[in-house]
Design an enzyme around this catalytic site. Structure first.
Site, PDB file in Angstrom:
ATOM      1  N   GLY A  18       0.832  -1.200   0.000  1.00 41.32           N
ATOM      2  CA  GLY A  18       0.000   0.000   0.000  1.00 41.32           C
ATOM      3  C   GLY A  18       0.862   1.243   0.000  1.00 41.32           C
ATOM      4  N   VAL A  53       8.827   9.498   3.965  1.00 41.69           N
ATOM      5  CA  VAL A  53       9.608  10.731   4.118  1.00 41.69           C
ATOM      6  C   VAL A  53       9.279  11.734   3.015  1.00 41.69           C
ATOM      7  CG1 VAL A  53      11.498   9.545   5.254  1.00 41.69           C
ATOM      8  CG2 VAL A  53      11.554   9.826   2.782  1.00 41.69           C
ATOM      9  N   ALA A  56       6.965  16.374   0.186  1.00 41.50           N
ATOM     10  CA  ALA A  56       6.992  17.541  -0.690  1.00 41.50           C
ATOM     11  C   ALA A  56       6.874  17.064  -2.128  1.00 41.50           C
ATOM     12  CB  ALA A  56       8.286  18.333  -0.498  1.00 41.50           C
ATOM     13  N   LYS A  84       3.381  24.872  -1.942  1.00 43.29           N
ATOM     14  CA  LYS A  84       4.825  24.916  -2.165  1.00 43.29           C
ATOM     15  C   LYS A  84       5.126  25.639  -3.469  1.00 43.29           C
ATOM     16  CE  LYS A  84       8.781  21.935  -3.162  1.00 43.29           C
ATOM     17  NZ  LYS A  84       9.280  20.553  -3.281  1.00 43.29           N
ATOM     18  N   PRO A 102      12.605  28.087  -8.102  1.00 41.84           N
ATOM     19  CA  PRO A 102      11.170  28.371  -8.128  1.00 41.84           C
ATOM     20  C   PRO A 102      10.431  27.506  -9.134  1.00 41.84           C
ATOM     21  CG  PRO A 102      12.320  29.992  -9.465  1.00 41.84           C
ATOM     22  CD  PRO A 102      13.377  29.056  -8.918  1.00 41.84           C
ATOM     23  N   THR A 350      11.140  14.486  -5.878  1.00 40.81           N
ATOM     24  CA  THR A 350      10.705  13.731  -7.051  1.00 40.81           C
ATOM     25  C   THR A 350      10.133  12.355  -6.726  1.00 40.81           C
ATOM     26  OG1 THR A 350      12.999  12.970  -7.314  1.00 40.81           O
ATOM     27  CG2 THR A 350      12.299  14.866  -8.636  1.00 40.81           C
TER      28      THR A 350
END
Length: 509
Positions: A18, A53, A56, A84, A102, A350
């Protein structure tokens, strides 16, 4: 059926494991295969923890959620998310230096060359204005502002993009609810073995520790670093890239929420690696990625805890990994996603994108029960190319540095892939950026990191001289004013969240 022939469509899929990868796959498949009668089962065990972890993301996740029909506000609330606008890199070039990667692009092209060539020309003529002055995303990030861009291609917001920070465990739970509402079945249990077909070596069934046997036509291996199907059962090897990306350890720890969470991720270079900070609504995610040849685990943990911006709220968790990629992502009737397919440290956020991208490619090259090897070969080629592209982008951060510590000196002196060396030399010589097929990061990203890591072009493209100097100065000045004014007028990040997508704090927070 066509012309009386039996359909060869996939009738059943098992997702082994999962977590974020497994439930992203199950959610996407449940949406793509609706009405086909294909049975989708996710096998996972509550006893097996997830790495979790990767909190982002990068902007393509907007498209993934949009394809699934997920409401952004609902998603952000459910995952304790924040927005973000990019990543701040602190001390990467040298101590005391910082730069920003950016989302979105710099300025707007005018004349016969890309925008940054006009900026390079202005710099060569004595204009000290940094490239960052032409990024709406960066301006908003450092002001602590955020807003959704209007759907207007002529607006300055057309240069602006964003992603999210969120709790990866909550995201998996959110997608589980989505998938189960669309017919996906979850089976609780540990995988004890994998049964192969004697005639062709394809996976026939998963055998759980309690003896249950689960058969399917097609299997997705989302079992994390263990890679039980692709590695364990099918014996597919692993490409070790630690000669280019030598970090092999990570320690993660949560800390208290930041009172005014910034709309960006921070990456701070340390003695033998780097530390991340990811602000969520209910807590802050932190971690230290490092190379065990240059730093002991206990020292790394101390560095992490001493470098927190808010008090720790849990115990540190230690992880070991080998950076690299599975030799093939698709073997026989198994496709691997997530950590089973490879690991690239989360320096540029990523991890979840590579899962998303793998799913997108799978849907574009979805098999039937004949499992045409040409389809698998093309899928593998595309996946491998994207992994290599991300690898090169990460290696750039390490290779181009001016730090004096042994780890960083070794990184500066290491041999790098030819594909990256060619990009660096082209940019250093002429300011031109090579873009290749399946590059995940495009011109603006490479520009930000090349310049941020101290790689400065020797010259600019002379086609930029087509624009008269006075005209160029006027255009650049106008851009700066629009960007600064637009960023200043945006609502604060915390204000936007409070108004549109504030989550209910978990009990005890």
């Amino acid at each position: 059926m066509t012309g009386g022939a039996e359909s060869r469509a996939i009738r059943s899929i098992i997702v082994a494991g999962g977590g974020s990868a497994g439930w992203m796959a199950a959610a996407a498949l449940s949406a793509a295969l609706v009405g086909t009668g294909c049975r989708i089962v996710v096998v996972e065990s509550e006893e097996i923890g997830t790495v979790g972890v990767g909190e982002a993301t990068i902007p393509p996740i907007q498209a993934f959620n949009r394809i699934l029909g997920i409401d952004e506000g609902e998603f952000v609330r459910a995952t304790q998310g924040t927005f973000k606008l990019g990543i701040e890199f602190v001390d990467w070039l040298r101590p005391g230096h910082r730069y920003f990667h950016p989302f979105g692009r710099y300025g707007d092209d005018f004349g016969m060359t890309p925008f940054h060539q006009q900026w390079l020309r202005a710099r060569a003529q004595g204009d000290p204005t940094p490239l960052s002055a032409y990024s709406l995303t960066e301006a908003a990030a450092y002001l602590g502002r955020f807003d959704r861009p209007p759907n207007n291609p002529r607006s300055v917001f057309s240069t602006y993009s964003y992603a999210y920070h969120f709790d990866a465990g909550l995201y998996a739970g959110f997608l589980r609810a989505y998938a189960e509402a669309r017919g996906v079945t979850r089976v609780e249990g540990k995988i004890g073995g994998v049964a192969l077909r004697t005639e062709n070596g394809f996976v026939e069934a998963l055998v759980l520790e309690d003896g249950r046997r689960l058969e399917a036509d097609f299997f997705l291996d989302c079992t994390g670093f263990r890679a039980l199907l692709i590695g364990g059962a099918l014996g597919v090897g692993y490409r070790d890239w630690s000669n280019w990306l030598p970090c092999d350890r990570a320690i993660a720890v949560p800390s208290a929420r930041m009172p005014d969470p910034p709309p960006y991720t921070r990456s701070t270079a340390r003695t033998a690696g780097w530390q991340w900070r990811i602000p969520l609504q209910h807590r802050t995610g932190n971690g230290h990625v490092y190379c065990s040849r240059y730093m002991e685990d206990d020292t790394a943990e101390r560095f992490l805890l001493e470098g927190l911006d808010t008090p720790a709220t849990g115990d540190p968790r230690r992880l070991r990994f080998v950076t690299g990629q599975r030799a093939v992502a698709w073997s026989r009737n198994v496709v691997t996603l997530g950590l089973a397919s490879g690991f690239l440290e989360p320096l540029e956020s990523t991890s979840l994108h590579l899962v998303q991208s793998g799913i997108t490619k799978l849907l574009a090259w979805f098999p039937d029960r004949d499992f045409d090897p040409r389809v698998a070969a093309e899928y593998n080629r595309q996946v491998s190319r994207e992994f290599e592209s991300v690898r090169d982008f990460l290696v750039l951060h390490y290779k181009a540095n001016a730090r004096d510590l042994p780890f960083w000196q070794a990184c500066r002196e290491m041999e790098i892939p030819d594909t990256l060396a060619e990009k660096i030399e082209m940019f250093r010589h002429s300011g031109r950026l090579i873009e290749r097929e399946k590059d995940l990061f495009h011109e603006a990203s490479w520009l930000a990191v090349m310049l941020g890591q101290g790689i400065s072009p020797e010259r600019y493209d002379t086609l930029a001289d087509v624009i008269a100097p006075n005209e160029a100065r006027a255009v650049l000045s106008g851009m700066r004013k629009v960007i600064a004014g637009t960023a200043a007028a945006m609502p604060g990040h915390a204000q936007f969240i409070e108004r549109h997508c504030r989550a209910i704090p978990p009990a005890g927070v």
